[in-house]
Design a protein around this motif. Sequence first.
Motif, short mmCIF file in Angstrom:
data_model
loop_
_atom_site.label_atom_id
_atom_site.label_comp_id
_atom_site.label_asym_id
_atom_site.label_seq_id
_atom_site.Cartn_x
_atom_site.Cartn_y
_atom_site.Cartn_z
N VAL A 158 0.86 -1.48 -0.30
CA VAL A 158 -0.28 -0.24 0.32
C VAL A 158 0.58 1.45 -0.27
O VAL A 158 0.52 1.74 -0.82
CB VAL A 158 -1.24 -0.27 1.01
N ILE A 159 2.25 1.21 0.45
CA ILE A 159 3.16 2.64 1.26
C ILE A 159 3.16 2.58 -0.15
O ILE A 159 3.96 3.75 -0.53
CB ILE A 159 3.84 2.38 2.42
N THR A 160 4.41 1.73 -1.02
CA THR A 160 4.34 1.55 -2.20
C THR A 160 3.87 2.08 -3.33
O THR A 160 4.15 2.61 -4.28
CB THR A 160 5.41 0.77 -2.95
N GLU A 161 2.62 1.74 -3.44
CA GLU A 161 1.80 2.29 -4.21
C GLU A 161 1.21 3.69 -4.00
O GLU A 161 0.78 4.64 -4.77
CB GLU A 161 0.43 1.54 -4.12
N GLN A 162 1.13 4.80 -2.61
CA GLN A 162 0.83 5.29 -2.92
C GLN A 162 2.12 6.31 -3.50
O GLN A 162 2.12 7.29 -3.51
CB GLN A 162 0.27 5.45 -1.41
N TYR A 163 2.80 6.03 -3.09
CA TYR A 163 4.34 6.96 -3.60
C TYR A 163 4.09 6.79 -4.82
O TYR A 163 4.65 7.65 -5.26
CB TYR A 163 5.45 5.47 -2.85
N HIS A 164 4.22 5.08 -5.70
CA HIS A 164 4.23 6.28 -6.89
C HIS A 164 3.21 6.26 -7.59
O HIS A 164 3.76 7.11 -8.80
CB HIS A 164 4.21 4.22 -7.51
N THR A 165 2.22 6.54 -6.84
CA THR A 165 0.93 7.34 -7.41
C THR A 165 1.55 9.09 -7.15
O THR A 165 1.10 9.74 -7.72
CB THR A 165 -0.01 7.40 -5.96
N ARG A 166 1.95 9.11 -6.03
CA ARG A 166 1.98 10.51 -5.64
C ARG A 166 3.23 11.55 -6.60
O ARG A 166 3.09 12.17 -7.38
CB ARG A 166 2.70 10.81 -3.43
N LEU A 167 4.73 9.91 -7.63
CA LEU A 167 5.12 10.37 -8.27
C LEU A 167 4.59 11.04 -9.68
O LEU A 167 5.02 11.65 -10.23
CB LEU A 167 6.00 9.85 -8.11
N SER A 168 3.32 9.67 -10.54
CA SER A 168 2.94 10.33 -10.43
C SER A 168 2.20 11.45 -10.85
O SER A 168 2.12 12.42 -12.42
CB SER A 168 2.01 9.23 -10.80
N VAL A 169 1.11 11.89 -9.77
CA VAL A 169 1.27 13.58 -10.08
C VAL A 169 1.88 13.83 -10.10
O VAL A 169 1.28 15.29 -10.74
CB VAL A 169 -0.24 13.26 -8.88
N GLU A 170 3.05 14.23 -9.41
CA GLU A 170 3.97 15.30 -9.72
C GLU A 170 3.97 15.00 -10.82
O GLU A 170 4.20 16.64 -11.17
CB GLU A 170 5.45 15.35 -8.84
N GLU A 171 4.79 14.00 -11.36
CA GLU A 171 5.56 14.53 -13.42
C GLU A 171 4.58 14.74 -14.09
O GLU A 171 4.59 15.38 -14.65
CB GLU A 171 5.44 13.49 -13.59
N ALA A 172 3.10 14.19 -13.50
CA ALA A 172 2.07 15.35 -14.78
C ALA A 172 1.39 16.66 -14.56
O ALA A 172 1.32 17.24 -15.34
CB ALA A 172 0.57 14.54 -14.29
N CYS A 173 1.87 16.69 -13.01
CA CYS A 173 1.90 18.50 -12.78
C CYS A 173 2.95 19.12 -13.00
O CYS A 173 2.52 20.49 -13.98
CB CYS A 173 1.42 18.99 -11.30
N GLU A 174 4.42 18.84 -13.53
CA GLU A 174 5.32 19.82 -14.18
C GLU A 174 5.37 19.36 -15.66
O GLU A 174 5.42 20.21 -16.04
CB GLU A 174 6.49 18.29 -14.05
N GLU A 175 4.82 18.53 -16.43
CA GLU A 175 4.78 17.74 -18.31
C GLU A 175 3.32 19.28 -17.74
O GLU A 175 3.11 19.95 -18.60
CB GLU A 175 3.69 17.13 -18.22
N LEU A 176 2.02 19.53 -17.14
CA LEU A 176 0.92 20.33 -17.24
C LEU A 176 1.44 21.60 -17.15
O LEU A 176 0.90 22.38 -17.94
CB LEU A 176 -0.25 20.24 -16.10
N ALA A 177 2.31 21.97 -16.75
CA ALA A 177 2.78 23.43 -16.65
C ALA A 177 3.46 23.99 -17.08
O ALA A 177 3.76 25.31 -18.11
CB ALA A 177 4.00 23.77 -15.06
N GLN A 178 4.24 23.04 -17.57
CA GLN A 178 5.14 23.04 -19.23
C GLN A 178 4.36 23.78 -19.99
O GLN A 178 4.71 24.26 -20.98
CB GLN A 178 6.07 21.80 -19.15
N ALA A 179 3.65 22.72 -19.84
CA ALA A 179 2.70 22.86 -21.60
C ALA A 179 2.31 24.16 -21.27
O ALA A 179 2.29 24.75 -22.96
CB ALA A 179 1.34 21.37 -21.47
#
Length: 336
Positions: free
Chosen positions: A287-308
């Motif tokens: 569960v902790i690992t899944e939440q960690y990877h989910t947070r990383l995916s959200v952060e990457e998506a936010c960075e890509e959205l900001a760059q766009a």
Amino acid sequence: MAGVVGNQELRPAVFALRTLAVATCYYAAGRLGLLCRLTVEGAVFTPIYPSTGVALACLLVLGLGCWPGITLGAFFLALSVGGPGPDTVGILVGQTAGPVCAYLALRRAGFRTDLSRLRDGLALVFLGAFGAMLVSSTVDVVTLLLAGKLDATHFWPIWLAWWVGDAMGVLIITPVLLVLFEARRLPSLARWKEVLALVVVAAVLVPLATHSSLSALFLVYPLLIWAALRFRLAGSMLSALFASVTATVAATEGTGAFAGLSPVEVMVKLQLFNGSLALTALLLSAVITEQYHTRLSVEEACEELAQALEHLTAHDSPAGRAPPGAAEPPREHGTR
């Protein structure tokens, strides 16, 4: 032509070496498991049978083609315990069929060896351990019954002990081996202090909890939670392995929390502790690992959205007009 012949000659050699390596690992794990044995209704069994965990890990990493190594390792292990008999073939079939069924079930369920999702942890628990090990325990115990080495009145206690031992091998040993296989880097220098602190606390707390006459096995769980929160699967499963081995030693010696109990009570108490410990470590870290990877995916998506958005803002500004927030050029005032 020479290259083709060389490859054809190399493949049987690689297969033989891989089979021998798997057999050696299986045999060595089995011998280690036999160091701590319990007796239930006159039958000797291992509370944690590491060979099943080694076999499943080899199948998940190397593929289905390594099954002959499992059979070969089980054969040598059977020879080391006693001479070959009419029940040897059935034992080999059971010891091979259980891990193979676990591998096929996990592969069908889309299992990932990095255990980065909760569904992977649940699949390993219910398909790999609890489900597939029914095959090995049933085949092995029925073989002993047909060979006359087991009394029919003791079938169910021995079957339960055999099944739980195989399942504990999968729950505890397989995740540890998968963690070691998936490891890509060591913890940073800054985290080694916390690693050392965790090791020191575990070295003091776990023997105290398992060998104390106060029956303080519950003291292991805060350590397990700490390891899962800070080091995820690697920390939680290594801590669970150490706690399970220490508790198994205490149970076989009849000391600490297992003093004064009958053999059946020792088996039940030990296996309940090992099972709950492995389940907690595996599922909590998943569960902790899944939440960690989910947070990383959200952060990457936010960075890509900001760059766009920055890219669109820079290219969509009207010609001759300053972008929002920019100062306008001064106007010239003249006379007609």
